[in-house]
Each structure stands twice: as structure tokens, then as C-alpha cells.
Motif scaffolding. Structure first.
Motif, PDB file in Angstrom:
ATOM      1  N   ASP A 122       0.860  -1.176   0.000  1.00 42.64           N
ATOM      2  CA  ASP A 122       0.000   0.000   0.000  1.00 42.64           C
ATOM      3  C   ASP A 122       0.900   1.232   0.000  1.00 42.64           C
ATOM      4  O   ASP A 122       1.407   1.647   1.048  1.00 42.64           O
ATOM      5  CB  ASP A 122      -0.911  -0.014   1.235  1.00 42.64           C
ATOM      6  CG  ASP A 122      -1.922   1.135   1.238  1.00 42.64           C
ATOM      7  OD1 ASP A 122      -1.675   2.148   0.561  1.00 42.64           O
ATOM      8  OD2 ASP A 122      -2.941   1.020   1.939  1.00 42.64           O
ATOM      9  N   GLU A 125      -0.040   4.229   2.199  1.00 41.76           N
ATOM     10  CA  GLU A 125       0.325   4.067   3.606  1.00 41.76           C
ATOM     11  C   GLU A 125       1.829   4.199   3.782  1.00 41.76           C
ATOM     12  O   GLU A 125       2.299   4.842   4.725  1.00 41.76           O
ATOM     13  CB  GLU A 125      -0.139   2.708   4.136  1.00 41.76           C
ATOM     14  CG  GLU A 125       0.198   2.539   5.612  1.00 41.76           C
ATOM     15  CD  GLU A 125      -0.201   1.184   6.176  1.00 41.76           C
ATOM     16  OE1 GLU A 125      -0.154   1.034   7.413  1.00 41.76           O
ATOM     17  OE2 GLU A 125      -0.544   0.280   5.387  1.00 41.76           O
ATOM     18  N   HIS A 169       1.554   7.703  -7.007  1.00 49.27           N
ATOM     19  CA  HIS A 169       1.172   7.826  -5.598  1.00 49.27           C
ATOM     20  C   HIS A 169       1.969   8.914  -4.878  1.00 49.27           C
ATOM     21  O   HIS A 169       1.839   9.072  -3.669  1.00 49.27           O
ATOM     22  CB  HIS A 169       1.355   6.482  -4.893  1.00 49.27           C
ATOM     23  CG  HIS A 169       0.341   5.456  -5.287  1.00 49.27           C
ATOM     24  ND1 HIS A 169      -0.816   5.232  -4.556  1.00 49.27           N
ATOM     25  CD2 HIS A 169       0.287   4.602  -6.337  1.00 49.27           C
ATOM     26  CE1 HIS A 169      -1.519   4.273  -5.137  1.00 49.27           C
ATOM     27  NE2 HIS A 169      -0.876   3.871  -6.215  1.00 49.27           N
TER      28      HIS A 169
END
Length: 358
Positions: A122, A125, A169
Motif C-alpha cells: 500500500d 500508507e 502515488h
């Protein structure tokens, strides 16, 4: 995460006080999280071709989750920064749990990874807990990449896709390359830099390979080729283009002039390098023997750093071109002027809220 400036200043003050009385202590922590890596790089001991045996070794010798937490507890009272590497650290099932715990110790984190497994993590995260991902990208082109890393074209394409994921991201990342005889051309013609920028890297760092003593082959380019590489990288740095080169020009100038880097005394003691089984080799991996190996589960950092074997580092100059050793052995002013400036430039683009802290 904003760097804990107060904690950093306190630890640096403690470090300076130790230095003032001749007591050397580490300031950077490097955690080699596992004995396993899914790549076959010939310049690395984790590139062992027997991956099944390596998995067995990792299961038998790697620290457990709780043991790593104990190590983090001990080391965090000394060091201002931490580096997670491997083997391949992201191969551990408890990777994110360990990252969260290290983050809770207020240790800023850099992750060094071959990037092949990032699609399993992830990333939103992950970026909450780390400052940077250092992507081990020895070549930005398929054929030399596969040759240097000992992997298939499919793996190369997976890594390239994962680099795109980091960009999507907004995970801060830069590239590090080990320069061997297999990947010199892209540095000589400077195509490495354009491709690295296309892949989302705002900064790059390099080191020439330091040949291993436990193998009968050499990966180091010949002197003429090394000179061409150094001259080209220095030319690129003079243009002040992006991506930024993070290692100082003095490194390349010295190799160009004399075939090796210069330092008065090895600075390996400034970092604590913890192996996957929790041991520390004093003063470094080149002196791997039982009498030079200490378990951090059984000893404190102060006990290990008081060992007599550290005297070896005062006169050892075996590492001729290894960038990390050269860097750690330079005056503090060289480190501050070049490395922090490089990071500051990268942070200002990726994470402006961190720029002042750096």
C-alpha cells in the motif's frame, strides 16, 4: 511525516559530545532486514543463484518481528536517520509492521529496494512513514539492466511499472546505480539521466562497484572506461540539469585523476549496519569472522562501539571506489554542502513541508 527536529538536534548534540571526548558512536542506522533477495546481482552476496537455499537460510537466521523491534529500540537512542535495505526488505511479510514500528521510534526512514515488489504494498500508507524510497536502478535500459541484475525482461518491465506507481502515488524517490562494466555506456552518453527523469526520479546517486574478495571475477570497468564515465558525469553536473546528482563531484574528480577516492580515515563507524540475524561486523563486512561479530540482541551499541577492532578503520583503505565508504569518510562540510543540498532540492519538489527541516 515531518522530521522531528528537536529529537535530531538532541542526538546530534549527544554525538558531538561523544566526539569531543574521543568516543565514536554511530549516527546513521542501516538495517539489512533479510538474507533473501529475489534478484541475482553478481556484485552482491544476496545475489546467490540458489534461491531455495537462500529462503531456507532466511527462515533460519532472519530476526523475528519482535527481535527487530528490540533492535530498533536499542538503535533509536543513538541515530538520527535509518535506512532499511536487504536482501530485499519488501519480501518480508511483516515489512509494513516493522516500518510502522520504526516510524513510532521517531526515526526518519529511507527504504532501499529493487522495486520489484512495490505493487504488493500500500504505497499511500508507506509514504506516511518514510522520507524516501531509494530505487536500485543500475540501468534504465532493458538489456544492461537484466545483465547487471540477473533477471528476466519481464522483471525489468515490472520494475518500470512500479516506478510509475511511485510517481502516481507521489512517493518521493530517487535512483541509485552501481556502475559496473555492463552499464557504463548510458553514463558516458548521458542517456541515463534523461530516462531517469522520465521515470520520475528528481535525483540520482552513483557508486563504482567495489569488487568482492570472495569471487574470482571482476565487475569493475577498465581505467579508460572509468575515466570516460567520470568525465561525462562531471560534465552533466556542470550543466546543473535535473535529475540532481547527489554524490559530490569530488568523488568523480578523484577517481578520474588517481583511479580511486581519497580519505584520511575510513568513516564506517558513523553507521551501525545490522545484519538480518541482528549481528554487527566490526569494523565492517570485509572483516567477517566470529571474533569480529557482535549480536545486537546480546550487546548494547556502546559495548559494540567500544570494541578494539574499530582501530582497523583508522588505517584501512581497502575500499578504493565504493561511494558509501568514500562519502562517510569525508569532512562533515563535504557531506553537508552536497548531500543536504541535493536532498533539499528533491524535497522542495516532492514534499515542501519537509524542506525547512532538512
Amino acid at each position: 511525516m515531518v522530521v522531528d527536529t528537536i529529537r535530531t538536534l538532541k542526538l546530534l548534540s549527544k554525538w558531538g559530545a561523544n566526539m569531543a571526548v574521543g568516543r565514536r558512536r554511530p549516527v546513521i542506522a542501516v538495517f539489512s532486514m533479510t538474507h533473501y533477495c529475489n534478484f541475482y546481482c553478481p556484485m552482491c552476496p544476496f545475489g546467490d543463484a540458489d534461491k531455495e537455499g537462500q529462503i531456507v537460510l532466511a527462515r533460519r537466521k532472519d530476526l523475528t518481528t519482535e527481535q527487530w523491534k528490540t533492535v530498533f529500540d536499542k538503535v533509536s537512542s543513538h541515530c538520527v536517520w535509518s535506512i532499511i535495505e536487504g536482501g530485499e526488505p519488501t519480501s518480508r511479510p511483516d515489512f509494513m509492521e516493522l516500518v510502522r514500528y520504526l516510524h513510532s521510534k521517531k526515526m526518519p526512514i529511507t527504504l532501499i529496494t529493487n522495486c520489484s515488489l512495490l505493487h504488493t504494498i500500500d504505497l499511500d500508507e508507506l509514504k506516511k512513514y518514510i522520507q524516501f524510497v531509494t530505487c536500485s536502478i543500475d540501468s534504465v535500459f532493458e538489456e544492461p539492466y537484466c545483465k547487471v541484475r540477473g533477471v528476466t525482461p519481464q522483471t525489468y518491465r515490472r520494475v518500470m511499472d512500479n516506478l510509475q506507481l511511485l510517481t502516481e502515488h507521489k512517493v518521493p524517490h530517487y535512483f541509485n546505480s552501481v556502475i559496473t562494466k555492463y552499464n557504463t555506456q548510458e553514463f558516458i552518453d548521458q542517456t541515463y539521466f534523461d530516462r531517469a527523469k522520465e521515470l520520475g526520479a528528481n535525483a540520482v546517486s552513483f557508486t563504482f562497484v567495489e569488487d568482492r574478495s570472495d569471487v574470482d571475477y571482476s565487475l569493475l570497468p577498465d581505467r579508460e572506461t572509468m575515466n570516460k564515465v567520470c568525465a561525462s558525469i562531471l560534465d552533466y553536473m556542470g550543466k546543473k540539469k535535473e535529475p540532481q546528482v547527489m554524490i559530490p563531484p569530488e568523488y568523480f574528480q578523484q577517481i578520474l585523476q588517481d583511479g580511486r577516492g581519497h580519505f584520511d580515515e575510513c568513516g564506517v563507524w558513523k553507521s551501525i549496519f545490522v545484519n538480518g540475524n541482528g549481528t554487527v561486523m566490526v569494523p565492517c563486512w570485509k572483516f567477517n569472522s566470529p571474533e569480529n561479530t557482535y549480536s545486537l540482541l546480546e550487546h548494547s551499541v556502546d559495548e559494540i562501539w567500544s570494541a578494539p577492532q574499530w582501530d582497523i578503520a583508522k588505517t584501512c583503505h581497502d575500499c578504493e571506489v565504493l561511494g558509501c565508504i568514500w562519502y562517510s569518510s569525508q569532512p562533515v562540510t563535504t557531506f553537508a554542502r552536497n548531500y543536504m543540498r541535493g536532498l533539499g532540492k528533491m524535497i522542495s519538489k516532492e514534499r515542501p513541508e519537509l524542506a525547512e527541516a532538512v
